[in-house]
Write an enzyme that holds these catalytic residues in place. Structure first.
Site, PDB file in Angstrom:
ATOM      1  CG  HIS A   1      87.559 -12.080  35.839  1.00 14.76           C
ATOM      2  ND1 HIS A   1      87.061 -12.750  36.935  1.00 14.76           N
ATOM      3  CD2 HIS A   1      87.920 -10.859  36.293  1.00 14.76           C
ATOM      4  CE1 HIS A   1      87.111 -11.951  37.995  1.00 14.76           C
ATOM      5  NE2 HIS A   1      87.637 -10.806  37.628  1.00 14.76           N
TER       6      HIS A   1
ATOM      7  NE  ARG B   1      78.231  -7.163  37.287  1.00 16.08           N
ATOM      8  CZ  ARG B   1      77.231  -6.281  37.220  1.00 16.08           C
ATOM      9  NH1 ARG B   1      77.232  -5.371  36.253  1.00 16.08           N
ATOM     10  NH2 ARG B   1      76.256  -6.303  38.081  1.00 16.08           N
TER      11      ARG B   1
ATOM     12  CE  LYS C   1      53.975  -7.053  27.532  1.00 14.45           C
ATOM     13  NZ  LYS C   1      54.167  -7.700  28.833  1.00 14.45           N
TER      14      LYS C   1
ATOM     15  N   PRO D   1      76.389  -6.428  26.484  1.00 14.01           N
ATOM     16  CG  PRO D   1      77.201  -8.370  25.576  1.00 14.01           C
ATOM     17  CD  PRO D   1      76.680  -7.803  26.828  1.00 14.01           C
ATOM     18  CD  GLU D   2      71.319  -2.497  25.027  1.00  8.75           C
ATOM     19  OE1 GLU D   2      70.348  -2.283  24.274  1.00  8.75           O
ATOM     20  OE2 GLU D   2      71.710  -1.692  25.871  1.00  8.75           O
TER      21      GLU D   2
END
Length: 293
Positions: A102, A125, A166, A2-3
């Site tokens: 899980h 995970r 940068k 998820p973002e």
DNA sequence: CCACTAACCTGTAGGC
DNA sequence: TGCCTACAGGTTAGTG
């Protein structure tokens, strides 16, 4: 997984049912996720009432009646779901079909209106993690974050400061949570496409010699904001298994311009480009070589 | 300080 | 069907 838009979607799904709920029991099915659960974690949650929820970047925050804040990061595959809980709208009830090996954390909640329910954290995970602290400033995870992209603190001038000097490519610069907090692999590709900026352009190229932001950097700030707002409105993106806590999946994935669209025509009006996939810092980037430069 | 890689862990999709 | 490889929404630790 998820973002920012997905985490915000999770928060909105949890919020009406956990706010005001008391945590009756806490069951840890293992002692760690990516990191060990903090010392005294279960004991600190048990008996507390969740007073409110919040989100910072990709972190979910639960404010507890004890004055502590409980933090949850979903990593790539973390999900929260309810069980043993009769939603008033039965169609919104999430029937998990996967096995439960899980399920790492199970909370029993009681809510004055919604009654008893289980809140379950599942994470195949185990890249997710949790934390517990008294003040946000005590959390190593929150301390170094850049501005929230949907707040006033985020704008082109502020980005220019962080991009100055940068050499890193745009892709890496935008993934850096100290520059902007909450973008991930999908929305970086999407925001760069909206601003017509190549992902391999050095970040400093968008900063004028004076240190002021270029027009292109203004476009990028707009692209970041609009893609996140539209994705939140769509309930996030569901690629494999992302679901809100109510079991609904997002649908922003249907509106991707470039992500996972290698070989497809560029959706920019009148652009004849074909979407390419490249690898940057070991991760896929998608872009149009014609209208992004 | 910056930039890059490897590592963490499991599941799934695709090629043969 | 099985076996093998590549890849997956994130972050941190280690290297140069």
């Amino acid at each position: 997984m998820p973002e920012l838009p997905e985490v915000e979607t999770v928060r909105r799904g949890l919020e009406p049912y956990v706010t005001g709920a008391r945590i009756d029991t806490v069951t840890l099915n293992r002692k760690d996720l990516r990191f060990p659960f903090p010392e005294g974690f279960a004991e600190a949650l048990a008996g507390a009432t969740i007073e409110s929820t919040a989100r910072r970047a990709k972190y979910l925050l639960f404010r507890l009646s004890t004055g502590k804040t409980w933090l949850s990061h979903l990593g790539m595959t973390g999900t929260w779901r309810f069980e043993d809980f009769k939603f008033k709208e039965p169609s919104r009830y999430y029937e998990p079909t996967e096995d439960r090996k899980h399920d790492h954390l199970v909370l029993e909640l009681s809510h004055p209106q919604h009654g008893q329910m289980q809140l379950i954290y599942n994470d195949a995970r185990r890249f997710g993690f949790m934390d517990l602290f008294g003040d946000d400033s005590e959390s190593a995870y929150l301390n170094e974050l850049g501005p929230e992209p949907l707040s006033n603190a985020f704008n082109a001038a502020e980005m220019a400061e962080r991009f100055k000097g940068k050499k890193a490519p745009m892709k890496a610069a935008l993934l850096d949570q100290r520059v902007v907090a909450g973008l991930g692999n999908i929305y970086v590709s999407e925001a760069l496409h909206r601003a017509h900026i190549r992902p391999d352009l050095a970040a400093a190229k968008l900063v004028l010699k004076s240190g002021a932001p270029s027009k292109r950097l203004e476009d990028l700030a707009d692209g970041v904001r609009t893609v996140l707002i539209e994705a939140i409105d769509a309930g996030g993106s569901t690629l494999r298994d992302f679901r809100a806590a109510d079991g609904n999946s997002g649908y922003f994935q249907h509106r991707f311009a470039v992500y996972d669209r290698e070989g497809e025509p560029c959706p920019t009006p009148r652009c004849k480009g074909v979407i390419e996939r490249i690898v940057q810092s070991g991760r896929s980037t998608f872009f149009c070589p014609v209208c992004q430069h």
